[in-house]
Design a protein around this motif. Structure first.
Motif, PDB file in Angstrom:
ATOM      1  N   GLU A 162       0.806  -1.219   0.000  1.00 52.79           N
ATOM      2  CA  GLU A 162       0.000   0.000   0.000  1.00 52.79           C
ATOM      3  C   GLU A 162       0.838   1.267   0.000  1.00 52.79           C
ATOM      4  O   GLU A 162       0.363   2.338  -0.338  1.00 52.79           O
ATOM      5  N   PHE A 163       2.106   1.158   0.367  1.00 52.21           N
ATOM      6  CA  PHE A 163       2.961   2.343   0.382  1.00 52.21           C
ATOM      7  C   PHE A 163       3.711   2.524  -0.940  1.00 52.21           C
ATOM      8  O   PHE A 163       4.245   3.580  -1.214  1.00 52.21           O
ATOM      9  N   ALA A 164       3.784   1.466  -1.758  1.00 51.98           N
ATOM     10  CA  ALA A 164       4.437   1.566  -3.080  1.00 51.98           C
ATOM     11  C   ALA A 164       3.380   1.963  -4.102  1.00 51.98           C
ATOM     12  O   ALA A 164       3.122   1.267  -5.066  1.00 51.98           O
ATOM     13  N   PHE A 165       2.770   3.072  -3.844  1.00 47.30           N
ATOM     14  CA  PHE A 165       1.653   3.548  -4.643  1.00 47.30           C
ATOM     15  C   PHE A 165       2.033   4.882  -5.259  1.00 47.30           C
ATOM     16  O   PHE A 165       1.289   5.828  -5.253  1.00 47.30           O
ATOM     17  N   ASP A 166       3.272   4.947  -5.770  1.00 50.17           N
ATOM     18  CA  ASP A 166       3.805   6.224  -6.205  1.00 50.17           C
ATOM     19  C   ASP A 166       3.679   6.492  -7.694  1.00 50.17           C
ATOM     20  O   ASP A 166       3.941   7.589  -8.140  1.00 50.17           O
ATOM     21  N   SER A 167       3.285   5.510  -8.489  1.00 52.15           N
ATOM     22  CA  SER A 167       3.105   5.742  -9.931  1.00 52.15           C
ATOM     23  C   SER A 167       1.690   6.250 -10.171  1.00 52.15           C
ATOM     24  O   SER A 167       0.869   5.596 -10.784  1.00 52.15           O
ATOM     25  N   ARG A 168       1.405   7.418  -9.622  1.00 52.54           N
ATOM     26  CA  ARG A 168       0.055   7.969  -9.737  1.00 52.54           C
ATOM     27  C   ARG A 168       0.129   9.432 -10.102  1.00 52.54           C
ATOM     28  O   ARG A 168       1.108  10.116  -9.827  1.00 52.54           O
ATOM     29  N   SER A 169      -0.910   9.903 -10.703  1.00 50.27           N
ATOM     30  CA  SER A 169      -0.923  11.260 -11.213  1.00 50.27           C
ATOM     31  C   SER A 169      -2.311  11.851 -11.050  1.00 50.27           C
ATOM     32  O   SER A 169      -3.294  11.126 -10.980  1.00 50.27           O
TER      33      SER A 169
END
Length: 187
Positions: A132-139
């Motif tokens: 849930e914390f590796a959710f950085d490929s978002r825009s």
């Protein structure tokens, strides 16, 4: 004979009606397709962030995936947000688990996409690589340069306060008046 014909027609209708295809939903978003946080409604709008997405289908060699991803304004009140903005700062506080309910992802893919209708399995809690914390490929916005077509795209709108309907208020007020009159008449 008519009885059997009716049963055959009903069975045929059930068979035909169950074979439907996903398509773009043009009505207002259902309440279970977004979350509310910090005075805003947030929706997971797409697994890509380009308007026209055409790629070879990994699961069906020889076929392609053609998806049209609509702008946030396709539905009234929704908007995109720029990286580094005040809204983006608030958005960065959200985790993947905030977009989960009973192990199912809360999203609105079919409201903005012509092809995509489900969240990628890597974002499902039962997937081996789920984090849930590796959710950085978002825009928060689309990028039609084509450089970031793997980014998950989210849209936002200002939360609308839930106001009770006038009929509900009338019924509530009538009940209070009734209780008051009953108490008054009992004396």
């Amino acid at each position: 004979m008519i009885k059997y014909t009716n049963k055959l027609l009903i069975a045929l209708f059930c068979l035909v009606s169950s074979s439907t295809f996903a398509s773009l939903i043009t009505t207002e978003l259902a309440e279970d397709s977004y979350i509310s946080y910090g005075g805003y409604d947030w929706t997971w709008a797409s697994s890509v962030n380009v308007t026209n997405y055409t790629k070879n289908d990994f699961f069906n060699p020889g076929t392609t995936i053609d998806n049209t991803f609509e702008d946030a304004s396709f539905h009234a009140g929704w908007m995109s947000f720029a990286e580094g903005s005040e809204i983006d700062t608030l958005f960065q506080q959200l985790k993947l688990s905030d977009f989960m309910r009973n192990g199912t992802a809360i999203h609105s893919f079919q409201y903005w996409n012509s092809y995509f209708s489900e969240v990628d399995t890597v974002f499902q809690p039962n997937h081996n690589d789920y984090n849930e914390f590796a959710f950085d490929s978002r825009s928060g916005k689309k990028d039609d340069s084509g450089n970031f077509d793997i980014f998950e795209t989210f849209y936002v709108r200002t939360s609308v306060a839930k106001v009770p309907e006038p009929t509900t208020l009338f019924i509530f007020a009538a009940g209070l008046i009734g209780f008051t009159l009953r108490k008054h008449n009992a004396k």
